[in-house]
Design an enzyme around this catalytic site. Structure first.
Site, PDB file in Angstrom:
ATOM      1  N   GLU A 117       0.854  -1.195   0.000  1.00 57.20           N
ATOM      2  CA  GLU A 117       0.000   0.000   0.000  1.00 57.20           C
ATOM      3  C   GLU A 117       0.884   1.237   0.000  1.00 57.20           C
ATOM      4  O   GLU A 117       2.032   1.157   0.428  1.00 57.20           O
ATOM      5  CB  GLU A 117      -0.817   0.078   1.300  1.00 57.20           C
ATOM      6  CG  GLU A 117      -1.664  -1.097   1.604  1.00 57.20           C
ATOM      7  CD  GLU A 117      -2.110  -1.094   3.075  1.00 57.20           C
ATOM      8  OE1 GLU A 117      -2.007  -0.055   3.757  1.00 57.20           O
ATOM      9  OE2 GLU A 117      -2.549  -2.154   3.533  1.00 57.20           O
ATOM     10  N   LYS A 119       2.519   4.534   1.446  1.00 54.11           N
ATOM     11  CA  LYS A 119       2.754   5.038   2.795  1.00 54.11           C
ATOM     12  C   LYS A 119       2.389   6.519   2.786  1.00 54.11           C
ATOM     13  O   LYS A 119       3.094   7.337   2.191  1.00 54.11           O
ATOM     14  CB  LYS A 119       4.213   4.847   3.218  1.00 54.11           C
ATOM     15  CG  LYS A 119       4.454   5.266   4.662  1.00 54.11           C
ATOM     16  CD  LYS A 119       5.839   4.877   5.129  1.00 54.11           C
ATOM     17  CE  LYS A 119       6.031   5.066   6.622  1.00 54.11           C
ATOM     18  NZ  LYS A 119       5.641   6.378   7.135  1.00 54.11           N
ATOM     19  N   ASP A 121       1.833  10.290   3.844  1.00 61.19           N
ATOM     20  CA  ASP A 121       2.638  11.170   4.678  1.00 61.19           C
ATOM     21  C   ASP A 121       1.740  12.146   5.443  1.00 61.19           C
ATOM     22  O   ASP A 121       1.625  13.320   5.100  1.00 61.19           O
ATOM     23  CB  ASP A 121       3.643  11.929   3.798  1.00 61.19           C
ATOM     24  CG  ASP A 121       4.802  12.442   4.615  1.00 61.19           C
ATOM     25  OD1 ASP A 121       4.868  12.124   5.822  1.00 61.19           O
ATOM     26  OD2 ASP A 121       5.633  13.171   4.056  1.00 61.19           O
ATOM     27  N   TYR A 231      -6.287   2.081   6.979  1.00 59.06           N
ATOM     28  CA  TYR A 231      -5.456   0.968   6.524  1.00 59.06           C
ATOM     29  C   TYR A 231      -5.253  -0.144   7.551  1.00 59.06           C
ATOM     30  O   TYR A 231      -4.507  -1.079   7.317  1.00 59.06           O
ATOM     31  CB  TYR A 231      -4.090   1.460   6.027  1.00 59.06           C
ATOM     32  CG  TYR A 231      -3.380   2.437   6.965  1.00 59.06           C
ATOM     33  CD1 TYR A 231      -2.946   2.044   8.211  1.00 59.06           C
ATOM     34  CD2 TYR A 231      -3.158   3.746   6.569  1.00 59.06           C
ATOM     35  CE1 TYR A 231      -2.302   2.931   9.059  1.00 59.06           C
ATOM     36  CE2 TYR A 231      -2.507   4.650   7.406  1.00 59.06           C
ATOM     37  CZ  TYR A 231      -2.094   4.235   8.642  1.00 59.06           C
ATOM     38  OH  TYR A 231      -1.479   5.112   9.477  1.00 59.06           O
ATOM     39  N   LYS A 319      10.958   3.087   1.984  1.00 62.35           N
ATOM     40  CA  LYS A 319      10.879   4.532   1.795  1.00 62.35           C
ATOM     41  C   LYS A 319      11.403   4.949   0.420  1.00 62.35           C
ATOM     42  O   LYS A 319      12.347   4.357  -0.094  1.00 62.35           O
ATOM     43  CB  LYS A 319      11.701   5.262   2.876  1.00 62.35           C
ATOM     44  CG  LYS A 319      11.249   4.969   4.293  1.00 62.35           C
ATOM     45  CD  LYS A 319       9.927   5.626   4.652  1.00 62.35           C
ATOM     46  CE  LYS A 319      10.093   7.071   5.046  1.00 62.35           C
ATOM     47  NZ  LYS A 319      10.605   7.257   6.405  1.00 62.35           N
ATOM     48  N   CYS A 413      14.996  48.766  -5.977  1.00 64.35           N
ATOM     49  CA  CYS A 413      14.594  47.582  -6.723  1.00 64.35           C
ATOM     50  C   CYS A 413      15.721  47.174  -7.676  1.00 64.35           C
ATOM     51  O   CYS A 413      16.233  48.018  -8.420  1.00 64.35           O
ATOM     52  CB  CYS A 413      13.318  47.885  -7.515  1.00 64.35           C
ATOM     53  SG  CYS A 413      12.894  46.603  -8.702  1.00 64.35           S
ATOM     54  N   CYS A 416      14.418  48.009 -11.505  1.00 60.14           N
ATOM     55  CA  CYS A 416      14.167  49.341 -12.060  1.00 60.14           C
ATOM     56  C   CYS A 416      14.852  50.439 -11.255  1.00 60.14           C
ATOM     57  O   CYS A 416      14.849  51.596 -11.667  1.00 60.14           O
ATOM     58  CB  CYS A 416      12.666  49.608 -12.142  1.00 60.14           C
ATOM     59  SG  CYS A 416      11.893  49.783 -10.532  1.00 60.14           S
ATOM     60  N   CYS A 431       8.546  46.783  -4.529  1.00 61.12           N
ATOM     61  CA  CYS A 431       8.899  47.863  -5.434  1.00 61.12           C
ATOM     62  C   CYS A 431       7.594  48.558  -5.773  1.00 61.12           C
ATOM     63  O   CYS A 431       6.639  47.921  -6.205  1.00 61.12           O
ATOM     64  CB  CYS A 431       9.530  47.267  -6.698  1.00 61.12           C
ATOM     65  SG  CYS A 431       9.544  48.426  -8.071  1.00 61.12           S
ATOM     66  N   CYS A 436       7.553  49.025 -13.327  1.00 63.00           N
ATOM     67  CA  CYS A 436       8.796  48.260 -13.225  1.00 63.00           C
ATOM     68  C   CYS A 436       8.724  47.091 -14.217  1.00 63.00           C
ATOM     69  O   CYS A 436       7.745  46.334 -14.209  1.00 63.00           O
ATOM     70  CB  CYS A 436       8.958  47.749 -11.797  1.00 63.00           C
ATOM     71  SG  CYS A 436      10.253  46.515 -11.608  1.00 63.00           S
TER      72      CYS A 436
HETATM   73  S1  IVH Z   1       0.302   0.314   8.947  1.00 63.90           S
HETATM   74  C1  IVH Z   1       2.026  -1.674  12.592  1.00 63.90           C
HETATM   75  N1  IVH Z   1      -0.092   1.405   6.625  1.00 63.90           N
HETATM   76  O1  IVH Z   1       3.439   4.895   9.066  1.00 63.90           O
HETATM   77  C2  IVH Z   1       1.672  -1.070  11.310  1.00 63.90           C
HETATM   78  N2  IVH Z   1       0.987   2.693   8.304  1.00 63.90           N
HETATM   79  O2  IVH Z   1       5.771   4.068  10.915  1.00 63.90           O
HETATM   80  C3  IVH Z   1       0.685  -0.010  11.486  1.00 63.90           C
HETATM   81  N3  IVH Z   1       1.551   4.980   7.603  1.00 63.90           N
HETATM   82  O3  IVH Z   1       2.317   5.665  12.257  1.00 63.90           O
HETATM   83  C4  IVH Z   1       0.752   1.002  10.440  1.00 63.90           C
HETATM   84  N4  IVH Z   1       0.735   4.820   5.570  1.00 63.90           N
HETATM   85  O4  IVH Z   1       1.319   6.968  10.325  1.00 63.90           O
HETATM   86  C5  IVH Z   1       0.416   1.571   7.856  1.00 63.90           C
HETATM   87  N5  IVH Z   1      -0.536   2.270   4.498  1.00 63.90           N
HETATM   88  C6  IVH Z   1      -0.051   2.425   5.741  1.00 63.90           C
HETATM   89  C7  IVH Z   1       0.531   3.623   6.164  1.00 63.90           C
HETATM   90  C8  IVH Z   1       1.053   3.720   7.472  1.00 63.90           C
HETATM   91  C9  IVH Z   1       1.324   5.610   6.443  1.00 63.90           C
HETATM   92  C10 IVH Z   1       2.246   5.565   8.763  1.00 63.90           C
HETATM   93  C11 IVH Z   1       1.467   5.597  10.027  1.00 63.90           C
HETATM   94  C12 IVH Z   1       2.315   4.966  11.063  1.00 63.90           C
HETATM   95  C13 IVH Z   1       3.663   4.993  10.442  1.00 63.90           C
HETATM   96  C14 IVH Z   1       4.429   3.810  10.947  1.00 63.90           C
END
Ligand code: IVH
Length: 673
Positions: A117, A119, A121, A231, A319, A413, A416, A431, A436
């Site tokens: 899946e 990750k 942010d 998730y 990552k 500026c 100009c 400015c 300008c």
């Molecule tokens: S699973 C034990 N799935 O990653 C596993 N985490 O370092 C539980 N995160 O605190 C997390 N996308 O904020 C999982 N598809 C995803 C995720 C995800 C982002 C983040 C989450 C968690 C951190 C773990």
């Protein structure tokens, strides 16, 4: 006041709640709007007023509660019934193979199936549903104890206040876990608005999401567009899952939003393949992801392999390479914007960042430079987030030699030579010379941009060339351009010249909101331009509007009002508006969005060049009907609108039996609605 009986009121309240939540679900979870904003607002208002009158029917799970409860003094803490673990990170294929080997060893199996899946942010939260009702929502905190942010989470429309009931019973308990995040576009809008209010910028969408969720006043959270992906689950009662795949397929039935593009992988190499694919797509996603999470699919195997030091052995975060890098600031130069604002820009020793060579990074303003103590000659950490221009995060103080020099705004500026001023209550230096050359260039570029007149092909490069050749000095000059003049420019061919002239011609029909935005009035961004357009509906009325009328609009404060007034008061701006209309620019007035039930949820695609509208105007129309836009044609596309010189999409549409509309047919539809 209504004359409803108690019973009738209760029925109507329940009906409205159900309908509103249904629309929330369609819009936020399925991302398929089913009614117009106007109708939605009407239902919401009716519900609010009924709940005011019949307080006995107030309920914490009413959609009206999403607008924000009363502010709190501080957050309470919540202990998670099952700890929220963190994930171990991997940065290479090799580390992933090691992870796979460990899982195999601990489970004593030869093949392991994974689910991969994105990750996300953002920040992890837990939502506790009891008998289908959202009772507590909390942040992850230290994994054991988080903060109670229930009121704030309730403002997020993709979080159900009440689980939907599919063909099965609602579980007695369901703890849903997932990520709260902010889309990149909303992050920019938020920062733009904060800048206008002289508030500090959020560094990235994740900080913006976290800052928005940790507000003591839920009304502030409600005003930020946050979103949610689910998730994982914590404790459950009355429902059991045996695999991640089953979990991700079941949660949406309860109204919980999951990412649609997770993938079940037969082995670790397939998961690595998913990582590569997602890395490509990363740049085009509307939100930020920083890697891929790879999880053992089978929950029985998860139990067997267990966890170590607060991380499961059955999952890993692979990552993406960081979009941060270190380099040195050679010097700091100034960019002059269309409003005269001087933005300091760091000229860097070229450095590669996520595949692109970076040579410039914005420093925003003098206060930011001072706050971060950034000096010329410094080694600095730079970052690129989403589609944002890179920025300098911080200097690396330990690498200073003593030869670094601090930066101070000049008195004149750089373009100009006119005086640079800083108004007493502002962070920006500007400015003041409206003629300008740098300001004029920026104002032309801004006018031509996608959200304003949308003159396709007129980017930075050509604006610069047109100005250098003295063909354009200000916006109205665009409408006097002749083909021969364009052909005189270096690298301008016959076809590009014609395309540019056609695009300029098309831009003569422009909506009031785009026109206002295109004028580049200080503090008038896209959304304020829309607001002004829908309030005044007529340019003349806005030009003549007295200060009181502007201030009567809740979104407009004294500073913005002053900026609008002084813009239209300035003779040079009035002249420009006159010249634009003399050149044939016609402002048309937007119709309020009108949903067409027969088109709701249908998918449109466009190909070729349209003659009467721009592509983005056509798209806005289609969306206002409740239909969707797809960039490519598939079997699922319902209509393809084909303009002149239609491309390969037309062939595809014929192959798939998609209905093809000519521009004329499409317009007839539009008019008939
Ligand atoms: S699973 C034990 N799935 O990653 C596993 N985490 O370092 C539980 N995160 O605190 C997390 N996308 O904020 C999982 N598809 C995803 C995720 C995800 C982002 C983040 C989450 C968690 C951190 C773990």
């Amino acid at each position: 006041m209504t004359s409803l009986s108690l019973k009738q009121a209760q029925q109507r309240i329940e009906q409205l709640r159900a309908e509103i939540e249904e629309h929330n679900y369609s819009y936020w979870v399925l991302q398929q709007p089913t009614i117009s904003d106007h109708l939605y607002d009407q239902m919401m208002r009716e519900l609010l007023s009924l709940e005011e009158q019949f307080t006995q029917f107030k309920s914490p799970s009413s959609p009206t509660q999403r607008v924000g409860a009363t502010p709190q003094e501080e957050f309470k803490t919540v202990r998670h019934s099952i700890p929220m673990l963190s994930l171990a990170n991997a940065f290479s294929d090799e580390e992933l193979h090691e992870f796979d080997a460990r899982v195999k060893k601990f489970s004593e199996r030869e093949t392991i199936e994974y689910v991969a899946e994105p990750k996300f942010d953002g920040l992890a939260v837990e939502l506790v549903y009891e008998k289908g009702l959202l009772v507590v929502g909390s942040t992850r905190g230290d994994g054991e104890v988080g903060e109670d942010v229930t009121h704030n989470l309730k403002t997020i429309k993709s979080i159900p206040l009440k689980l939907r009931s599919p063909g099965r019973a609602i579980p007695r308990k369901l703890e849903a876990r997932g990520e709260v995040y902010m889309e990149i576009a909303d992050f920019h809008k938020l920062n733009e608005a904060r800048e206008q209010k002289e508030e500090s910028r959020f560094a990235n969408p994740r900080n913006a999401a976290a800052g928005s969720l940790r507000q003591l006043d839920p009304k502030i959270t409600a005003g930020r567009r946050l979103n949610f992906f689910c998730y994982d689950v914590g404790k459950t009662d009355g429902i059991e899952f045996s695999s991640q795949e089953e979990l991700l397929k079941t949660l949406p039935q309860f109204g919980l939003r999951v990412h649609s593009q997770f993938r079940k992988c037969r082995n670790i190499d397939e998961a690595i393949g998913y990582y590569r694919e997602l890395q490509e797509k990363r740049e085009h996603l509307p939100y930020e992801i920083d890697g891929v999470v790879i999880k053992v699919n089978d929950f029985e195997i998860r139990r067997v392999v267990g966890e170590i030091s607060r991380s499961p052995r059955w999952a890993i975060a692979y990552k993406f390479p960081p979009r941060q890098a270190t380099t040195r600031i050679k010097k700091i130069v100034l960019q002059v914007g269309r409003t005269g604002k001087l933005t300091p820009v760091a000229v860097l020793e070229p450095v590669k960042l996520a595949g692109v060579t970076i040579q410039h990074a914005t420093l925003h303003n003098q206060d930011e430079i001072d706050k971060k103590d950034i000096r010329m000659g410094d080694f600095v950490l730079i970052q690129r987030a989403g589609d944002v221009i890179p920025e300098v995060v911080q200097p690396i103080v330990s690498r200073r030699t003593g030869d670094e020099r601090t930066f101070k705004m000049p008195e004149n500026c750089p373009e100009c030579g006119d005086k640079v001023v800083r108004l007493p209550d502002e962070v920006d230096f500007r400015c003041e010379n409206i003629s300008c050359p740098a300001r004029l260039k920026e104002s032309v570029r801004h006018y031509a941009s996608k959200s304003a007149a949308d003159i396709e092909g007129l980017g930075d490069k050509w604006v610069e060339a047109l100005m250098q050749a003295h063909l354009v000095g200000e916006i109205p000059d665009l409408y006097r351009l002749k083909k021969e003049q364009l052909l005189g420019l270096e690298r301008m061919g016959e076809k590009s010249a014609q395309n540019l002239l056609d695009a300029i011609e098309r831009s003569k029909r422009i909506s009031l909101s785009r026109y206002l935005y295109g004028l580049g009035i200080r503090h008038v961004g896209e959304s304020l331009a829309e607001l002004l357009a829908s309030h005044f509906r007529d340019l003349e009325k806005l030009i003549k509007a007295p200060e009181e009328e502007l201030l009567a609009i809740p979104e407009i404060g004294p500073k913005v009002a002053e900026s609008i007034l002084s813009f239209f008061h300035d003779e040079r701006n009035r002249q420009m508006i006159k010249k634009l209309s003399a050149a044939g620019v016609q402002i048309h007035h937007e119709q309020p969005a009108s949903v067409r039930p027969d088109l709701v949820g249908k998918t449109f695609s466009f190909t070729g060049t349209l003659k009467t509208l721009t592509r983005s105007e056509a798209e806005v129309l289609v969306k206002s009907f409740g239909a969707r836009i797809a960039s490519s044609v598939s079997r699922k596309t319902n209509y393809l609108v084909a303009g002149e010189e239609a491309g390969s999409k037309l062939e595809k549409a014929r192959e798939f039996g998609v209905k093809v509309l000519s521009e004329e047919e499409f317009l007839r539809w539009v008019r008939s609605s």
